[in-house]
Design an enzyme around this catalytic site. Structure first.
Site, PDB file in Angstrom:
ATOM      1  CD  GLU A   1      30.839  38.601  23.843  1.00 49.02           C
ATOM      2  OE1 GLU A   1      31.159  37.460  24.175  1.00 49.02           O
ATOM      3  OE2 GLU A   1      30.200  38.863  22.805  1.00 49.02           O
TER       4      GLU A   1
ATOM      5  CB  SER B   1      29.397  36.743  26.644  1.00 45.15           C
ATOM      6  OG  SER B   1      30.601  36.198  26.174  1.00 45.15           O
TER       7      SER B   1
ATOM      8  CB  SER C   1      36.071  28.593  28.764  1.00 41.94           C
ATOM      9  OG  SER C   1      36.493  29.878  29.167  1.00 41.94           O
TER      10      SER C   1
END
Length: 359
Positions: free
Chosen positions: A15, A186, A320
């Site tokens: 990530e 994720s 987000s």
């Protein structure tokens, strides 16, 4: 006096790119009249590089990936605490913006604890428990939180007897099943399996990312997320619903193609929202959370609630889910960052009251 902030980002993780996006967004939201901002970049290979103090936000992600061989901190990882003249840099707080392994899993938090530095977010225990989905689920069981059925195994079990692992999955769960690396975020390495052949392929994919694999029962439900903010007495945001166009909320849906709809606040009965907030708070306390957590749930059409997981360093760009949830709870992105820094310093000061030797 300005607070001196060390932003820690990048990392040896799948990530890495997500972390760079987060760092750029946070730098853009920080008030440079209030904070002195120092970037600390960790390359994909694990090299630490500290940049000069920032005078303004960066315009591109490339600007965050600085450093020549003379700036690599490979001989002494704590060199990021020393300036070019050999003087110590006294940070008021370190802000880890690291996602996934080698950053969100308690490793960096342990380093910062040993260095006795204040840092934003969860401590060693919460970070490591929040990263390992199996340990997390076991803590949730102890706390009495409702979950979908699951099982797990490690690489050596798969290598020694694949048939036994498959049979264990089929005995414990029904199709479809979701296969996940236990220690990754994720949605990296996650696959849906509807039969044995797909299960085998999904396990092979997941094993590329971790030695421990968790298999979960698939259910038909709404994906609901809530944001938690605080230390001992956390606040809970309004809930939001994820509506992916794909079969499930995978990596591309989150970060690349923009195909996922976010409904904030989620359209849920008042009683369901109240239950979700209470469960989010219990999950936060179950892992001994501090600072921030995003709590993810499944809610069925008949309002049955199951906790999916918590994320101890959720995606943190302005678009987000975690910051958006707080925006809809009347906390702006910049104010959220300020709150997290304040919470980090408060937790650090409380720890300084502990005695480490017998009187």
């Amino acid at each position: 006096m300005k607070k001196r902030i060390g932003l820690l980002y990048g990392g040896k993780s799948a990530e890495h790119e997500v972390s760079l996006s987060t760092a750029r967004a946070v730098i853009g939201a920080l008030n440079f009249e209030v904070y002195e901002v120092y970037p600390i970049f960790i390359t994909p290979e694990g090299e630490w590089r500290r940049g000069e103090r920032l005078a303004k936000p960066v315009s591109t992600i490339e600007e965050l990936q600085f450093g020549d061989p003379t700036t690599i901190l490979e001989n002494n990882i704590t060199d990021f605490l020393i300036d070019k003249q050999g003087n110590a840099i006294q940070f008021d707080v370190i802000f880890p913006l690291l996602h996934g392994t080698n950053g969100e899993d308690g490793t960096v938090q342990g380093l910062l604890e040993v260095l006795n530095l204040p840092y934003v977010g969860n401590g060693v225990l919460a970070s490591s428990a929040g990263m390992d989905k199996v340990v997390m689920k076991q803590l949730f069981e102890i706390a009495g939180l409702p979950q979908v059925p699951y099982t797990y195994f490690i690489r050596s079990e798969w290598k020694s007897d694949q048939q036994a692992v498959i049979e264990r999955c089929e005995e414990a769960l029904n199709w479809p099943m979701f296969v996940k690396p236990a220690n990754l975020g994720s949605s990296v390495g996650i696959s849906k399996a509807t039969n044995r052949d797909e299960l085998v392929e999904a396990i092979k994919v997941a094993l590329q990312y971790d030695r421990k694999i968790v298999i979960e029962q698939g259910i038909v439900a709404h994906e609901i997320e809530l944001a938690v903010l605080g230390n001992d007495n956390p606040e809970i945001s309004v809930p939001g619903e994820i509506k992916p166009v794909t079969e499930f909320y995978d990596y591309d849906s989150k970060y690349k193609d923009g195909s996922t709809a976010l409904i904030i606040p989620a359209e849920l009965p008042v009683a369901t929202v109240s239950s979700l907030k209470e469960l989010a708070k219990r999950a936060f306390k179950a892992i001994d959370g501090s600072g921030l957590v995003r709590a993810d749930f499944f809610v069925t059409d008949d309002h049955q609630i199951y906790i999916n997981e918590v994320n101890t360093m959720p995606g943190f760009t302005p678009v987000s889910m975690y910051p958006l949830l707080w925006q809809h709870t009347n906390v702006s992105y910049s104010a959220l960052i300020d709150r997290l820094i304040t919470l980090a310093i408060e937790r650090y000061e409380e720890k300084q009251q502990l005695h480490y030797k017998k009187d």
